[in-house]
Design an enzyme around this catalytic site. Structure first.
Site, PDB file in Angstrom:
ATOM      1  N   GLY B 148       0.831  -1.187   0.000  1.00 19.13           N
ATOM      2  CA  GLY B 148       0.000   0.000   0.000  1.00 19.13           C
ATOM      3  C   GLY B 148       0.871   1.243   0.000  1.00 19.13           C
ATOM      4  O   GLY B 148       2.076   1.171   0.244  1.00 19.13           O
ATOM      5  N   CYS B 149       0.265   2.394  -0.297  1.00 20.64           N
ATOM      6  CA  CYS B 149       1.032   3.635  -0.403  1.00 20.64           C
ATOM      7  C   CYS B 149       1.565   4.073   0.953  1.00 20.64           C
ATOM      8  O   CYS B 149       2.780   4.272   1.117  1.00 20.64           O
ATOM      9  CB  CYS B 149       0.188   4.729  -1.050  1.00 20.64           C
ATOM     10  N   TYR B 150       0.672   4.187   1.942  1.00 21.36           N
ATOM     11  CA  TYR B 150       1.141   4.570   3.284  1.00 21.36           C
ATOM     12  C   TYR B 150       2.142   3.556   3.827  1.00 21.36           C
ATOM     13  O   TYR B 150       3.207   3.936   4.345  1.00 21.36           O
ATOM     14  CB  TYR B 150      -0.041   4.695   4.251  1.00 21.36           C
ATOM     15  N   THR B 152       4.281   1.724   2.350  1.00 24.72           N
ATOM     16  CA  THR B 152       5.597   1.881   1.736  1.00 24.72           C
ATOM     17  C   THR B 152       6.374   3.014   2.399  1.00 24.72           C
ATOM     18  O   THR B 152       7.528   2.841   2.811  1.00 24.72           O
ATOM     19  CB  THR B 152       5.444   2.156   0.226  1.00 24.72           C
TER      20      THR B 152
END
Lengths: 340, 340, 340, 340
Positions: B148-150, B152
């Site tokens: 996921g973005c967060y 990472t």
């Protein structure tokens, strides 16, 4: 691999040249000058270049620049003309991204830019770097005047109609809008986000320096006298220019779509949309110019969008470099627009 | 040249995959599915692809997808798990950009995602696609759970401190901020520009789905129990995540800069800044993660920025693809961040 | 009707004072000074005042200012302290919107502001202008130190928990975010829209001047030692501050909603939301502070939003003026937030 | 004190009406209807009204509305005309902020709005609510058609020139730009911040519904046939309209400044600037229309800015209400624009 120099590397056009050239397979930035930042690693001012460009700003030095195959001037107006003659003499080719060599008439230039021209004799040989009209001349040129951002969008938008003599040339309206990066990287209160964010306005309503450049383009490339009204506006975004152009159609039966389609069919960076309205984000970060046309009665409406820092400045300069040195015209300019 | 398929090509991660893959020298998009837009030329929905990608959206069809070497799922959570087993069986490798395979514990997954898992048996072999910790496993993987973005941004930020046992793992604070593209391309009133523009707010303050993913990462990769508080915020911009991380240092003499420098010295997409604060624009459009650290007394403050659509989604997926197929890890990801 | 003077009327806090005072039924701007713009009609610099405020900027002149009932200082730090003593002597009351009188300890002030204090003797009598804690003292005060923007949001957010001794005071985290107007109206490159638009970053990560002010507030108003970590961030919007506060609950059974509800029940400008997350636009242009709380395990998360130019500066100054002169505390501050 | 009703209170014009009326000394919102949100406290949808407006959305009910002195329709086009006849019959006056009663010719209306008109007989008595031309008629009116946002900006901009017969009426160009709130509060993908942020585009280039309204205005108020080309654009900001108008001057000696100055000298909400270019933020949140003019040769360029939600909708509606009920025309509209 050619060695290129950049004079004035701390502004937005300079930064954009670096972004494009740092990845160019046939050109390598060898010299980047900045009077104010001499000695500073370029990547300290522009963190996105960290680890990708190991170079420091250096004092402007014509000697060092003359050892480059090509020098880009990303300087304020009036700077390039001081050192261009010597560079050309020493065999270095030049692309000026400022306005020093854009107007053929030195008197006109001096009226709009408020200073005497240092080398009016070079204006005749200078090639105006708009590949869509001057491709062959660009290939052979020593000195390129890279077009202004507004002039690129407006000229490409009006050109097919004027070449075809399909509109009344005596009254053309160009209502253009630009993101704030077009104003450059200057410490001015009126460019603060708290001043220009969430707001919209026109400026230079009584006459902008790009007016004579656009008029010269239209008259030279279409071979007729034109009467143009040009009004620029400031948009609360960073990149992008949209120009909405108005003219009266004189050939009512004309197939507008066919005209634009055929005129730009072979152009790698001009895309004509048969319908709809192009948005600036569809060209953001890319060298594309996207155009659409519509009609209201006998008034034709042309919409033309570019990224002011790419096709309107650094990207077009790299396109010109590619032509000058016999590289593939699209080399280093393949990246697609960043959407969203 | 490998043939890749994209399931769910109409969202932002799908569009970003297309932007990157359209120029990838070793992979070519062969199938792009969309239930809602089947038949529509992709370039009609995404004008920046006009003339660069000649493909139409097609009905989801496992048969057609199975003829690809690799399939990316850019779908809502719960979609990929329905067809992944068959694709793997037929020899097609998969990278899921959604959350279906991110959590190792199916019960935990079902609690946070509110649906039964369709193939919990695959969770064991799934490789979590964070190259900075799983590079070798990714090379051999059939099935990748793209982070996921967060997770990472937060994981890469905390990792060196936890691996070194330099902070108290029992209370970690991650205050994260994301641009609006992170919420996806959904027709929701609360994502309108008139709602989220010129405003800032926290959301999911009592618990966000990325919390268990981050916790699992930190515990797995550092091998210790952690207590994490995670609060996401919505920033009035399109792209970018900044995570500010807080922890209590237990090793007062630690050289923070040296720790991060050495941990990420060989990573092509993680850049540690010795001083200052990274801004999200310095990674906008690129696959970079940029990190800086500071101290206030015994509290260490880590700042980690990524582009949520690139290193936080599509770019990391392409990085994983490159590893899976033995390409240069940075292939197709060389473009520098777009600044300004 | 009282006569008020404004010293330093060309910045954003000065402009905001004018916006509020131009419509105040009991106060009229009589003198607005600006060294740089002396002689210029105020409405020429601020077109929204055209026809609503017929006044010119004048040279700073203590004599003219002393004829006012109240003088606001909207000046850079270090300016007010030079003329405040004389004004007080001549019977004019003062509200300083800068930091000159905010810290009780002159040594601490000199360390953070890097200059000697001109009238440390006045620090003792100065009243910190936060009505929610000092209402009665403000009514009687000659000299008000108007709180900083971050300190207002953070102090009001932590206060109920500290007064109740419900959290561990030794580690408090304040992760604060501000719109760009908080940086003032300065001609600085790093505040250009092309620099801060579409980007997010932390700044002053190792220590910001508002840290000692916030610490002093919490210790003074709650009467206990606190250990605070404060990190400010820059948001790509013009107005608004959001502070996300983290602390460890020591009283697990505490009814957080009831605590905040009762603490601020009688406050005209503090609104507690039982659930959800306040967005900054819900207070944009208004003097409101909106607060919400949540929990993750034993960590309490407080969200506090204000408009940095209103409750964080000019609005709070007008609220203080109303108290000092016996007007209704909300006079001239009734306008609702501008949403959208 | 009059009792007012609002039909359709969940959109931006409804919210703006509430923002203005919640503080109006002579009018109190008594009924706010919403089919979808019936029962919900208004302040739950619009947090800036918390504690300032204690009212719930209710089911549309002509009976309850008929007990109001005045009803505002902030509804989609085609809704008001269904209940207006009954309300008028029962003695309740009406201001329609939608387009139902703006066009005098029902056939023209039906062509542009694609539905049959329910009460064409009312069109004759309807008063077009532009106080600058219809002030007396508005005072006596039962039914007001509140002008569209673009038509307000364009009509006020062209009016003095047409009344004076100073321009060629056969070709008028109106290039207008609007913030995104003008598109309303609809759950549409193309209005997401990730779609319209950081981008600019034209729309409805072949013809927009406001074209016939503007044409009718110019012809009615100036008493001559006009030929108008109108192109709207979408600006990445929330509030504000700027219209740049182009026409050919037929009276070369005309003193443009004197013309506009005298025409609007007595107007409380129209401000003419002798020089410069008005920005939309200078009217943001206020009921002002700010106008400036310039020339390029024989082409006159008029710039006109308003806040689309205030002078372009809710503010003008309150101005009309004030006139209809004999209040001071500026009552409740005194707040200055929010700048920055």
């Amino acid at each position: 691999m050619i060695r290129v120099g950049i004079v004035g590397g701390t502004g937005y056009t300079g930064a954009e040249l670096l972004r494009l050239l740092a990845r160019h397979p046939q050109a390598t930035p060898a010299v980047i000058t900045s009077r104010s930042e001499s000695g500073l690693p370029v990547a300290e001012m522009f963190p996105h270049l960290r680890g990708r460009l190991d170079l420091c700003f250096s004092e402007p030095d014509t000697g060092a620049l003359a050892e480059c195959d090509l020098v880009f001037f990303a300087t304020p107006n009036g700077t390039a003309m001081k050192s261009v003659p010597e560079l050309l003499e020493r065999g270095t080719r030049v692309i000026d991204l400022a306005a020093d060599f854009r107007l053929k008439d030195p008197a006109l230039w001096e009226r709009w830019y408020g200073m005497p021209h240092q080398c009016p004799d070079l204006l005749a040989e200078t090639v105006y770097g708009l590949p869509e009209v001057n491709r062959d001349a660009i290939r052979r040129a020593r000195l390129i005047a890279n077009p202004g951002c507004y002039p690129t969008a407006v000229t490409l938008g009006f050109l097919p109609l004027l070449e075809r003599r399909a509109i009344d040339p005596s009254w053309l309206i160009a209502d253009a809008k630009s993101g704030v990066s077009g104003a450059g990287r200057k410490a001015e209160t009126n460019l603060l986000m708290a001043e220009v964010g969430e707001s919209f306005k026109a400026y230079s309503v009584s006459g902008h320096r790009h007016l004579p450049e656009i008029t010269q383009n239209l008259q030279t490339f279409a071979g007729i006298e034109v009467g143009l009204t040009f009004v620029p506006h400031l948009v609360p975004m960073i990149r992008g220019i949209e120009a909405t152009l108005y003219a009266r159609l004189t050939d009512d039966g004309l197939d507008l779509a066919a005209l634009y389609q055929s005129r730009y069919a072979d152009e790698p960076f001009v895309d004509f949309m048969a319908g709809g309205s192009p948005d600036t984000r569809s060209v953001r970060g890319s060298n594309d110019c996207r155009i659409a046309v519509a009609r209201q009665g006998d008034i034709v409406i042309v919409q033309s969008v570019i990224d002011n820092l790419v096709k309107g400045a650094a990207g077009q300069a790299v396109q010109n470099m590619n032509l000058m040195f016999g590289f593939d015209e699209t080399l280093g300019l393949e990246a697609l627009a960043m959407l969203p």
